[in-house]
Structure formats: structure tokens, C-alpha cells
Scaffold this motif. Structure first.
Motif, PDB file in Angstrom:
ATOM      1  N   ASP A 196     -12.043  45.224  21.578  1.00 26.95           N
ATOM      2  CA  ASP A 196     -12.018  43.359  22.396  1.00 26.95           C
ATOM      3  C   ASP A 196     -12.044  44.093  24.335  1.00 26.95           C
ATOM      4  N   MET A 197     -11.809  44.793  24.477  1.00 27.63           N
ATOM      5  CA  MET A 197     -11.766  44.943  26.185  1.00 27.63           C
ATOM      6  C   MET A 197     -12.921  45.265  26.615  1.00 27.63           C
ATOM      7  N   ALA A 198     -13.565  44.763  28.190  1.00 31.39           N
ATOM      8  CA  ALA A 198     -14.692  44.993  28.629  1.00 31.39           C
ATOM      9  C   ALA A 198     -15.798  45.910  28.490  1.00 31.39           C
ATOM     10  N   PRO A 199     -14.888  47.063  28.742  1.00 29.09           N
ATOM     11  CA  PRO A 199     -16.058  48.244  29.003  1.00 29.09           C
ATOM     12  C   PRO A 199     -16.725  48.291  27.748  1.00 29.09           C
ATOM     13  N   TRP A 200     -15.782  48.399  26.098  1.00 30.21           N
ATOM     14  CA  TRP A 200     -16.504  48.494  24.990  1.00 30.21           C
ATOM     15  C   TRP A 200     -16.819  47.503  25.195  1.00 30.21           C
ATOM     16  N   MET A 201     -16.961  45.806  25.225  1.00 25.06           N
ATOM     17  CA  MET A 201     -18.171  45.428  24.715  1.00 25.06           C
ATOM     18  C   MET A 201     -19.093  45.132  25.779  1.00 25.06           C
ATOM     19  N   PHE A 202     -18.734  45.226  26.726  1.00 23.73           N
ATOM     20  CA  PHE A 202     -19.828  45.563  27.767  1.00 23.73           C
ATOM     21  C   PHE A 202     -21.388  46.515  27.294  1.00 23.73           C
ATOM     22  N   GLY A 203     -19.953  47.843  26.868  1.00 20.55           N
ATOM     23  CA  GLY A 203     -20.994  48.783  26.159  1.00 20.55           C
ATOM     24  C   GLY A 203     -21.913  48.418  25.393  1.00 20.55           C
ATOM     25  N   ALA A 204     -20.893  48.189  23.978  1.00 17.60           N
ATOM     26  CA  ALA A 204     -21.980  48.057  22.399  1.00 17.60           C
ATOM     27  C   ALA A 204     -23.015  46.857  23.547  1.00 17.60           C
ATOM     28  N   ALA A 205     -23.361  45.509  23.587  1.00 17.90           N
ATOM     29  CA  ALA A 205     -23.558  44.644  23.881  1.00 17.90           C
ATOM     30  C   ALA A 205     -25.250  45.961  25.135  1.00 17.90           C
ATOM     31  N   ILE A 206     -25.067  45.953  26.140  1.00 20.74           N
ATOM     32  CA  ILE A 206     -25.909  47.023  26.598  1.00 20.74           C
ATOM     33  C   ILE A 206     -26.510  47.439  25.620  1.00 20.74           C
ATOM     34  N   LEU A 207     -26.213  48.612  24.729  1.00 17.33           N
ATOM     35  CA  LEU A 207     -26.587  49.785  24.180  1.00 17.33           C
ATOM     36  C   LEU A 207     -27.412  49.330  23.180  1.00 17.33           C
ATOM     37  N   GLU A 208     -27.333  47.973  22.730  1.00 17.98           N
ATOM     38  CA  GLU A 208     -28.305  47.166  21.893  1.00 17.98           C
ATOM     39  C   GLU A 208     -28.508  46.844  22.421  1.00 17.98           C
ATOM     40  N   GLY A 209     -28.779  45.920  23.084  1.00 20.71           N
ATOM     41  CA  GLY A 209     -29.882  45.074  24.231  1.00 20.71           C
ATOM     42  C   GLY A 209     -29.521  44.223  24.045  1.00 20.71           C
ATOM     43  N   ARG A 210     -28.045  43.712  23.636  1.00 18.10           N
ATOM     44  CA  ARG A 210     -27.751  41.836  23.677  1.00 18.10           C
ATOM     45  C   ARG A 210     -27.485  41.727  25.146  1.00 18.10           C
ATOM     46  N   PRO A 211     -27.660  40.363  25.138  1.00 19.86           N
ATOM     47  CA  PRO A 211     -26.790  40.029  26.510  1.00 19.86           C
ATOM     48  C   PRO A 211     -25.095  40.098  26.730  1.00 19.86           C
ATOM     49  N   ILE A 212     -24.580  40.346  28.289  1.00 14.03           N
ATOM     50  CA  ILE A 212     -23.779  39.901  28.239  1.00 14.03           C
ATOM     51  C   ILE A 212     -23.338  39.318  29.029  1.00 14.03           C
ATOM     52  N   THR A 213     -22.034  38.465  28.760  1.00 16.10           N
ATOM     53  CA  THR A 213     -21.816  36.869  29.583  1.00 16.10           C
ATOM     54  C   THR A 213     -20.884  37.642  30.898  1.00 16.10           C
ATOM     55  N   LEU A 214     -21.270  37.738  32.247  1.00 19.17           N
ATOM     56  CA  LEU A 214     -20.802  37.364  33.520  1.00 19.17           C
ATOM     57  C   LEU A 214     -19.826  36.045  33.805  1.00 19.17           C
ATOM     58  N   TYR A 215     -18.782  35.756  34.131  1.00 16.45           N
ATOM     59  CA  TYR A 215     -18.028  34.795  34.528  1.00 16.45           C
ATOM     60  C   TYR A 215     -18.248  34.182  36.443  1.00 16.45           C
ATOM     61  N   ASP A 216     -18.838  33.236  36.759  1.00 16.71           N
ATOM     62  CA  ASP A 216     -18.159  33.359  38.228  1.00 16.71           C
ATOM     63  C   ASP A 216     -19.310  34.395  38.702  1.00 16.71           C
ATOM     64  N   ALA A 217     -21.479  34.900  37.892  1.00 16.24           N
ATOM     65  CA  ALA A 217     -22.458  35.700  38.224  1.00 16.24           C
ATOM     66  C   ALA A 217     -21.317  36.982  38.929  1.00 16.24           C
ATOM     67  N   GLY A 218     -19.931  37.343  38.068  1.00 22.24           N
ATOM     68  CA  GLY A 218     -19.425  38.549  37.773  1.00 22.24           C
ATOM     69  C   GLY A 218     -18.885  38.690  39.019  1.00 22.24           C
ATOM     70  N   ARG A 219     -18.543  37.878  39.901  1.00 21.55           N
ATOM     71  CA  ARG A 219     -17.775  38.592  40.973  1.00 21.55           C
ATOM     72  C   ARG A 219     -16.135  37.749  40.857  1.00 21.55           C
ATOM     73  N   LEU A 220     -15.837  37.652  39.600  1.00 22.28           N
ATOM     74  CA  LEU A 220     -14.293  37.691  39.585  1.00 22.28           C
ATOM     75  C   LEU A 220     -14.152  39.292  39.918  1.00 22.28           C
ATOM     76  N   LYS A 221     -13.302  39.317  40.292  1.00 16.73           N
ATOM     77  CA  LYS A 221     -12.079  40.572  40.214  1.00 16.73           C
ATOM     78  C   LYS A 221     -11.206  41.085  39.351  1.00 16.73           C
ATOM     79  N   ARG A 222     -11.134  42.397  39.307  1.00 17.79           N
ATOM     80  CA  ARG A 222     -10.323  43.224  39.066  1.00 17.79           C
ATOM     81  C   ARG A 222      -9.801  44.546  39.256  1.00 17.79           C
ATOM     82  N   ASP A 223      -8.275  44.689  39.215  1.00 16.26           N
ATOM     83  CA  ASP A 223      -7.614  46.028  39.303  1.00 16.26           C
ATOM     84  C   ASP A 223      -7.800  46.836  38.071  1.00 16.26           C
ATOM     85  N   PHE A 224      -8.821  47.352  38.403  1.00 11.77           N
ATOM     86  CA  PHE A 224      -9.520  48.685  36.976  1.00 11.77           C
ATOM     87  C   PHE A 224      -8.626  49.623  36.462  1.00 11.77           C
TER      88      PHE A 224
END
Length: 323
Positions: free
Chosen positions: A192-220
Motif C-alpha cells: 500500500d506504499m507509493a514505491p510498490w503501487m507506482f512500481g507495479a503500475a509502471i511495470l504493468e502499463g497501468r496509469p498512476i495518479t499524482l496529486y497536484d501534478a506530483g508537486r507534493l513533497k515528502r521526506d523520503f
């Protein structure tokens, strides 16, 4: 003497267990292996630990009073606790709010009741969350900032745990350190974490949703850096009646779209991106002031996303192939 580690089959818990076992500690791991996400992942993490002679596993729910309080008699050699078990996930708290209160509030209370019954307890380190800062706009987030305006139930339950801990320190002299984790990622992470969800979608050709055009910032923050901080804090007990609250993050705020770019590079595949407005449960930016934890135990995160994400991607590809 031994360390009681709750959430031992969890993402951070497994890594902390490996670090403690690696330096010769005896570790009693507790986890209920609940089905919030694929139990096979939890079982695979646990399998990495169960072959170690210093590790013992107890299948139990931390909110189960009989099971947890029984450890005070059954395991009197416990002298430290790392309490990481919790119901994670900000958005899922909109789906099943009851489980958050049961796990994160009742579970925390039960662990404190256990702690005050242990005759040799030297330190309790527990997991809080950067989500307690809510919509705070003062950056970086400092432990002295106000945290009385949570924007999710998950955040509210984590703040409740902090307050209950403060009362138990005052009433019973329990030495405690609460750690406010900032966006932890790395190998063996959760689905349920972003790296896994994004990674699975990328590999499977599914779209990923980025809020506010991906401008949200996180202290990864890479999990190995987190583990170094958890173990470092465990080794520096708080004064009995002065419970600590410490940020533990990377002290770098990165746009989510940059995170995705690095993940694309690591996986060798481009993402299909869909833009959407920011949900009410999501804050615009997180950024940890780590001055206090640096002073306490020399905490020094060393892993930028350009290093950490490829390490996650390598593990993720292996996991998807069944390895």
C-alpha cells in the motif's frame, strides 16, 4: 536479557529485528500476521528471522490484554521494548476507522501496561508518525511545533499514543522515546506504499495518479537509515519521567514526481501519469528537522532517493519473479 519487538513481521520491524540479531541481541518478535495486505509477504519476512538462534516468535495481537500482559510473567528477562505494531495507512482509516483505534490506541495502551509490569525494563521505543503534524506549514517540522490539528484518523490515533505515553511516564516513571517516522521506503516494503503501487503500475502499463501534478513533497527516508536511528535511540534511554518525541527522517523534501522519475529509471520503463487534486487526507509537504535525534545518538541519514530507489527496485523485481 532480551528485546521485545512488536510488528516483527512488518516492513520496518523485520529490518530492526535483523539489525538487533546481527549485533547479538535476543529478540522476541510479536505479530498477528493480520490480512491488511498479503500475508505471504509477512510470512516471507518472518522466514528471514526464524532461522536465527536469537529469535523467537509469538503470534499475538498487541491489543490482546491477556496475551501481552502474560509476557510479564512468561518473559521476565525483557529489558527493552521496540513497539512498532500498528494499523498503517492514512486513507484506509476512512474505510475501517475502528481497527485504527483498536490497534493504535488500545494496542499502545496494552504495551504500556505490559511495560510497567516488567521488572527490568530499561527503555520503550515506540513508533509514532510525521502525520501528527497535520497541515502544519512551518518547515521543517520540529518536535516543538503544535500537533493538535490532525487531518486523518490515523494521525489522531498516533497523537493519542504520544499523549498516553506522556501520562504513563508521569504516573509510572516509564522511560520512553516516541519516533515520528517520515515516509519510510526500501526493500520488503508494503504493497500500500507509493514505491510498490507506482512500481507495479509502471511495470504493468497501468496509469498512476499524482496529486497536484506530483508537486507534493515528502521526506523520503530509506529503511536502513531508519533502522540505524531506531537502534541508536534504543541504546540511549530517556529519563524515566521525561518522555522523548523525536523526528526520524531524511531531512530532505523531494517532490513526488521526482521520486517517480527515479523509479522509472530504476525499472527501465516510463509511467503513464494521471493528474488529480490533492485528497483532504494528504498534506502538501513533509520535512523533518532531525537536530534532536542527531544530538542524541549521532543519527545521520546517508541514502538519497537516487541510491535508495534502485535498491528497492532490485528487490521489487525479484519479489515479483517469486524470489
Amino acid at each position: 536479557m532480551s528485546v521485545l519487538l512488536t510488528g516483527a513481521a512488518g516492513f520496518i520491524g523485520m529490518h530492526v529485528a535483523e539489525a538487533l540479531l546481527g549485533r547479538g541481541e535476543a529478540v522476541i518478535g510479536v505479530d498477528d500476521l493480520n490480512p491488511y495486505y498479503d500475508v505471504r509477504l509477512k510470512q516471507a519476512r518472518l522466514a528471514r528471522l526464524e532461522g536465527h538462534p536469537g529469535f523467537r516468535f509469538i503470534s499475538a495481537d498487541v491489543s490482546d490484554r491477556d496475551a501481552m500482559l502474560g509476557l510479564a510473567e512468561a518473559e521476565p528477562g525483557i529489558d527493552r521494548i521496540v513497539h512498532l505494531a500498528a494499523q498503517p495507512g492514512v486513507r484506509y482509516s476512512l474505510v475501517d476507522p475502528y481497527v485504527y483505534v483498536q490497534a493504535n490506541v488500545m494496542g499502545h495502551l496494552v504495551m504500556l501496561e505490559l511495560a510497567r509490569r516488567l521488572p527490568r525494563l530499561g527503555h520503550l521505543v515506540y513508533a509514532s508518525s510525521s502525520s501528527v503534524y497535520g497541515g502544519n506549514r512551518q518547515l521543517p517540522f520540529a518536535e516543538t511545533d503544535r500537533v493538535d490539528h490532525p487531518v486523518s484518523l490515523y494521525a489522531a490515533t498516533k497523537r493519542a499514543g504520544e499523549l498516553i505515553s506522556e501520562s504513563y511516564a508521569h504516573l509510572f516513571g516509564l522511560p520512553q522515546t516516541g519516533l515520528r517516522f517520515f515516509t519510510v521506503y526500501g526493500p520488503w516494503g508494503r504493497p500500500d506504499m507509493a514505491p510498490w503501487m507506482f512500481g507495479a503500475a509502471i511495470l504493468e502499463g497501468r496509469p498512476i495518479t499524482l496529486y497536484d501534478a506530483g508537486r507534493l513533497k515528502r521526506d523520503f527516508t530509506f529503511v536502513e537509515d531508519i533502522v540505524a536511528g531506531v537502534v541508536g535511540c534504543l541504546d540511549h534511554p530517556a529519563p524515566a519521567v521525561e518522555p522523548r518525541l523525536l523526528n526520524i527522517g531524511n531531512h530532505r523534501s523531494v517532490e513526488v514526481r521526482r521520486f517517480v522519475e527515479v523509479l522509472e529509471e530504476a525499472l527501465g520503463q516510463k509511467a503513464v501519469v494521471v493528474d488529480a487534486p490533492r485528497p483532504a487526507t494528504d498534506v502538501e509537504e513533509t520535512f523533518a528537522d532531525i537536530t534532536a535525534i542527531q544530538a542524541l545518538c549521532g543519527y545521520a541519514p546517508r541514502t538519497p532517493i537516487e541510491v535508495g530507489i534502485p535498491r528497492f527496485a532490485e528487490w521489487f523485481l525479484s519479489w515479483r519473479k517469486g524470489g
